[in-house]
Design a protein around this motif. Structure first.
Motif, PDB file in Angstrom:
ATOM      1  N   MET A   1       0.849  -1.198   0.000  1.00 47.03           N
ATOM      2  CA  MET A   1       0.000   0.000   0.000  1.00 47.03           C
ATOM      3  C   MET A   1       0.879   1.241   0.000  1.00 47.03           C
ATOM      4  SD  MET A   1      -2.892   1.213   2.745  1.00 47.03           S
ATOM      5  CE  MET A   1      -3.881  -0.242   2.423  1.00 47.03           C
ATOM      6  N   ARG A   2       0.519   2.223  -0.832  1.00 43.35           N
ATOM      7  CA  ARG A   2       1.324   3.430  -0.942  1.00 43.35           C
ATOM      8  C   ARG A   2       1.142   4.327   0.281  1.00 43.35           C
ATOM      9  NH1 ARG A   2       4.168   5.397  -5.172  1.00 43.35           N
ATOM     10  NH2 ARG A   2       3.301   3.812  -6.561  1.00 43.35           N
ATOM     11  N   THR A   3       2.232   4.900   0.742  1.00 42.05           N
ATOM     12  CA  THR A   3       2.204   5.824   1.882  1.00 42.05           C
ATOM     13  C   THR A   3       1.311   7.012   1.546  1.00 42.05           C
ATOM     14  OG1 THR A   3       4.453   5.189   2.479  1.00 42.05           O
ATOM     15  CG2 THR A   3       3.632   7.271   3.366  1.00 42.05           C
ATOM     16  N   SER A   4       0.497   7.433   2.494  1.00 42.27           N
ATOM     17  CA  SER A   4      -0.439   8.534   2.268  1.00 42.27           C
ATOM     18  C   SER A   4       0.084   9.833   2.876  1.00 42.27           C
ATOM     19  CB  SER A   4      -1.808   8.208   2.872  1.00 42.27           C
ATOM     20  OG  SER A   4      -1.732   8.198   4.289  1.00 42.27           O
ATOM     21  N   ILE A   5      -0.438  10.932   2.374  1.00 43.85           N
ATOM     22  CA  ILE A   5      -0.126  12.242   2.939  1.00 43.85           C
ATOM     23  C   ILE A   5      -0.558  12.295   4.400  1.00 43.85           C
ATOM     24  CG2 ILE A   5      -0.796  14.683   2.865  1.00 43.85           C
ATOM     25  CD1 ILE A   5      -0.868  14.415  -0.208  1.00 43.85           C
ATOM     26  N   ARG A  32      12.491   1.796  -8.196  1.00 46.29           N
ATOM     27  CA  ARG A  32      12.415   0.474  -7.567  1.00 46.29           C
ATOM     28  C   ARG A  32      13.371   0.376  -6.375  1.00 46.29           C
ATOM     29  NH1 ARG A  32      10.204  -4.053  -9.622  1.00 46.29           N
ATOM     30  NH2 ARG A  32      11.967  -5.334  -8.923  1.00 46.29           N
ATOM     31  N   LEU A  33      14.571   0.950  -6.534  1.00 47.87           N
ATOM     32  CA  LEU A  33      15.535   0.905  -5.446  1.00 47.87           C
ATOM     33  C   LEU A  33      15.070   1.736  -4.252  1.00 47.87           C
ATOM     34  CD1 LEU A  33      18.809   1.115  -7.555  1.00 47.87           C
ATOM     35  CD2 LEU A  33      18.038  -0.848  -6.184  1.00 47.87           C
ATOM     36  N   VAL A  34      14.576   2.940  -4.519  1.00 49.23           N
ATOM     37  CA  VAL A  34      14.075   3.777  -3.424  1.00 49.23           C
ATOM     38  C   VAL A  34      12.900   3.095  -2.740  1.00 49.23           C
ATOM     39  CG1 VAL A  34      13.007   5.982  -2.815  1.00 49.23           C
ATOM     40  CG2 VAL A  34      14.848   5.927  -4.501  1.00 49.23           C
ATOM     41  N   ASP A  35      12.002   2.531  -3.541  1.00 44.59           N
ATOM     42  CA  ASP A  35      10.792   1.929  -2.989  1.00 44.59           C
ATOM     43  C   ASP A  35      11.095   0.714  -2.130  1.00 44.59           C
ATOM     44  OD1 ASP A  35       7.916   2.603  -3.231  1.00 44.59           O
ATOM     45  OD2 ASP A  35       7.733   0.515  -3.859  1.00 44.59           O
ATOM     46  N   SER A  36      12.222   0.042  -2.408  1.00 47.07           N
ATOM     47  CA  SER A  36      12.594  -1.130  -1.618  1.00 47.07           C
ATOM     48  C   SER A  36      13.358  -0.768  -0.355  1.00 47.07           C
ATOM     49  CB  SER A  36      13.434  -2.092  -2.471  1.00 47.07           C
ATOM     50  OG  SER A  36      14.684  -1.502  -2.804  1.00 47.07           O
ATOM     51  N   SER A  37      13.632   0.532  -0.162  1.00 48.78           N
ATOM     52  CA  SER A  37      14.317   1.007   1.040  1.00 48.78           C
ATOM     53  C   SER A  37      13.291   1.481   2.055  1.00 48.78           C
ATOM     54  CB  SER A  37      15.265   2.152   0.679  1.00 48.78           C
ATOM     55  OG  SER A  37      14.529   3.342   0.417  1.00 48.78           O
ATOM     56  N   ASN A  38      13.767   2.172   3.096  1.00 54.23           N
ATOM     57  CA  ASN A  38      12.869   2.726   4.110  1.00 54.23           C
ATOM     58  C   ASN A  38      12.512   4.195   3.875  1.00 54.23           C
ATOM     59  OD1 ASN A  38      12.810   0.293   5.615  1.00 54.23           O
ATOM     60  ND2 ASN A  38      14.786   0.812   6.547  1.00 54.23           N
ATOM     61  N   VAL A  39      12.899   4.755   2.720  1.00 52.55           N
ATOM     62  CA  VAL A  39      12.588   6.150   2.400  1.00 52.55           C
ATOM     63  C   VAL A  39      11.075   6.316   2.275  1.00 52.55           C
ATOM     64  CG1 VAL A  39      12.801   7.925   0.616  1.00 52.55           C
ATOM     65  CG2 VAL A  39      14.809   6.609   1.309  1.00 52.55           C
ATOM     66  N   ASP A  40      10.542   7.414   2.821  1.00 54.89           N
ATOM     67  CA  ASP A  40       9.090   7.612   2.878  1.00 54.89           C
ATOM     68  C   ASP A  40       8.478   8.101   1.572  1.00 54.89           C
ATOM     69  OD1 ASP A  40       8.680   7.104   5.761  1.00 54.89           O
ATOM     70  OD2 ASP A  40       9.900   8.912   6.026  1.00 54.89           O
ATOM     71  N   ALA A  41       9.190   8.970   0.859  1.00 49.07           N
ATOM     72  CA  ALA A  41       8.577   9.642  -0.292  1.00 49.07           C
ATOM     73  C   ALA A  41       9.582   9.821  -1.417  1.00 49.07           C
ATOM     74  CB  ALA A  41       8.010  10.997   0.127  1.00 49.07           C
ATOM     75  N   ALA A  70       7.839  10.930 -14.553  1.00 45.60           N
ATOM     76  CA  ALA A  70       6.998  10.573 -13.410  1.00 45.60           C
ATOM     77  C   ALA A  70       6.233   9.277 -13.654  1.00 45.60           C
ATOM     78  CB  ALA A  70       6.021  11.705 -13.096  1.00 45.60           C
ATOM     79  N   ARG A  71       5.814   9.038 -14.874  1.00 48.33           N
ATOM     80  CA  ARG A  71       5.110   7.787 -15.174  1.00 48.33           C
ATOM     81  C   ARG A  71       6.039   6.590 -15.002  1.00 48.33           C
ATOM     82  NH1 ARG A  71       1.835   8.519 -20.717  1.00 48.33           N
ATOM     83  NH2 ARG A  71       1.063   6.443 -20.106  1.00 48.33           N
ATOM     84  N   ALA A  72       7.294   6.753 -15.397  1.00 44.31           N
ATOM     85  CA  ALA A  72       8.267   5.670 -15.201  1.00 44.31           C
ATOM     86  C   ALA A  72       8.497   5.413 -13.717  1.00 44.31           C
ATOM     87  CB  ALA A  72       9.585   6.020 -15.891  1.00 44.31           C
ATOM     88  N   VAL A  73       8.616   6.488 -12.941  1.00 41.81           N
ATOM     89  CA  VAL A  73       8.800   6.344 -11.492  1.00 41.81           C
ATOM     90  C   VAL A  73       7.581   5.683 -10.856  1.00 41.81           C
ATOM     91  CG1 VAL A  73       9.053   7.632  -9.329  1.00 41.81           C
ATOM     92  CG2 VAL A  73      10.435   8.245 -11.324  1.00 41.81           C
ATOM     93  N   ARG A  74       6.413   6.046 -11.305  1.00 39.51           N
ATOM     94  CA  ARG A  74       5.177   5.445 -10.774  1.00 39.51           C
ATOM     95  C   ARG A  74       5.147   3.939 -11.038  1.00 39.51           C
ATOM     96  NH1 ARG A  74       1.745   3.018  -9.016  1.00 39.51           N
ATOM     97  NH2 ARG A  74      -0.418   3.550  -8.523  1.00 39.51           N
ATOM     98  N   ARG A  75       5.582   3.527 -12.212  1.00 39.65           N
ATOM     99  CA  ARG A  75       5.606   2.093 -12.530  1.00 39.65           C
ATOM    100  C   ARG A  75       6.629   1.351 -11.672  1.00 39.65           C
ATOM    101  NH1 ARG A  75       4.855   4.203 -17.842  1.00 39.65           N
ATOM    102  NH2 ARG A  75       7.091   4.133 -18.278  1.00 39.65           N
ATOM    103  N   GLU A  78       5.625   1.221  -5.494  1.00 38.06           N
ATOM    104  CA  GLU A  78       4.312   0.810  -4.985  1.00 38.06           C
ATOM    105  C   GLU A  78       4.038   1.338  -3.582  1.00 38.06           C
ATOM    106  OE1 GLU A  78       4.333  -3.414  -5.046  1.00 38.06           O
ATOM    107  OE2 GLU A  78       4.224  -3.557  -7.242  1.00 38.06           O
ATOM    108  N   ARG A  79       5.107   1.682  -2.847  1.00 38.82           N
ATOM    109  CA  ARG A  79       4.969   2.008  -1.420  1.00 38.82           C
ATOM    110  C   ARG A  79       5.163   3.491  -1.116  1.00 38.82           C
ATOM    111  NH1 ARG A  79       8.375   3.450   2.019  1.00 38.82           N
ATOM    112  NH2 ARG A  79      10.071   3.032   0.564  1.00 38.82           N
ATOM    113  N   ALA A  80       6.207   4.097  -1.663  1.00 47.87           N
ATOM    114  CA  ALA A  80       6.557   5.472  -1.306  1.00 47.87           C
ATOM    115  C   ALA A  80       5.544   6.476  -1.858  1.00 47.87           C
ATOM    116  CB  ALA A  80       7.956   5.809  -1.826  1.00 47.87           C
TER     117      ALA A  80
END
Length: 283
Positions: A1-5, A32-41, A70-75, A78-80
């Motif tokens: 689930m993606r982190t919410s505001i 993908r690398l950022v999303d697999s880490s603990n970074v929030d956003a 941004a579309r590439a980053v969105r793909r 999934e979490r941040a």
């Protein structure tokens, strides 16, 4: 689930909550690398104009380019939480800015846009928020105003510090959910953070903001020409990449790459039959 505001907003002032972390990403792989880490956003920043496209500033970046990245980053994520900059070419007047922000959310799946500027943006920010478009503000050194401000610490004088505080309060009143404070004195950033109910995200603004944001290429040592004072190279991947490339060249030259395990084989009899000259058919 993606982190919410909302989830990030709850962390402001919470005694047991860690500061928020945000990092730029500009493509699928880095996302993908950022999303697999603990970074929030993740911030898809218009800094891509410099680190990805080779421009001298963020000013030439177009809306279509921002949406493409941004579309590439969105793909790739999934979490941040995903925030996207409204570029300079779309932010010179209210109508183009509103249209750009609408396209960004509709076409990229981002959760928020980021808009540079203070009190003069309040009517636009209010209009965006009322339309259901969350807005992160950006004060202090605003890269889209580089020709006016120069790349230096902002709001060191009484009058400019007072104006920055007023701008932050105005953005909050207009409905912004957070504000980036870039290249402002640590003491001023701490005061703004204390005064605001919304989140402050610092870059070169000291440790007392509610969170921090850094540029991917700066913190990983991929942009080697210049190391900003506000960053730290947590890795020197530029050196690693160059070393890997030189090792590849050396192994190809030595005949050690590709090796047996880097290819595939076929039945010699099949190759022999395939290599036979075709017989001419009789008339």
């Amino acid at each position: 689930m993606r982190t919410s505001i909302t989830a990030l907003q709850r962390r402001k002032g919470a005694a047991d909550a860690a500061p928020i972390t945000m990092v730029t990403a500009y493509d699928y792989t880095s996302a993908r690398l950022v999303d697999s880490s603990n970074v929030d956003a993740i911030l898809v920043g218009d800094s891509l104009g410099m680190v990805m496209m080779g421009h001298e500033s963020t000013l030439p970046v177009t809306l279509d380019e921002m949406i493409h990245h941004a579309r590439a980053v969105r793909r790739g994520s999934e979490r941040a939480l995903l925030v996207v900059d409204v570029p300079f070419l779309s932010s010179t007047a209210e109508e183009p800015l509103v249209a750009a922000a609408t396209r960004i959310l509709a076409e990229t799946g981002a959760q928020s846009v980021k808009v540079e500027g203070g009190a003069h943006r309040t009517a636009t920010v209010r209009r965006l928020v009322e339309s259901g478009i969350p807005v992160m503000g950006h004060l202090g050194f605003t890269p889209q105003s580089v020709n006016t401000l120069g790349t230096r610490v902002q709001a060191r004088e009484e009058s400019t510090a007072r104006q920055l505080i007023a701008d932050a309060l105005a953005l909050q009143a207009a409905g912004a959910w957070a504000v980036v404070l870039e290249l402002v004195p640590s003491e001023l950033a701490a005061e703004v953070t204390r005064r605001l109910d919304i989140l402050t995200i610092g870059i070169g603004a000291g440790p007392e903001c509610d969170g921090q944001v850094q540029v991917w290429h700066d913190m990983l040592g991929l942009y080697e020409e210049f190391v900003p004072k506000h960053t730290r190279r947590f890795r020197t991947l530029g050196q690693e990449v160059r070393g890997a490339l030189n090792e590849y060249v050396a192994e190809v030259a030595a005949g050690t790459f590709p090796a047996e395990g880097n290819g595939s084989r076929m039945d010699p009899e099949v190759l022999a039959r395939a290599s036979q000259e075709p017989q001419e058919s009789e008339a």
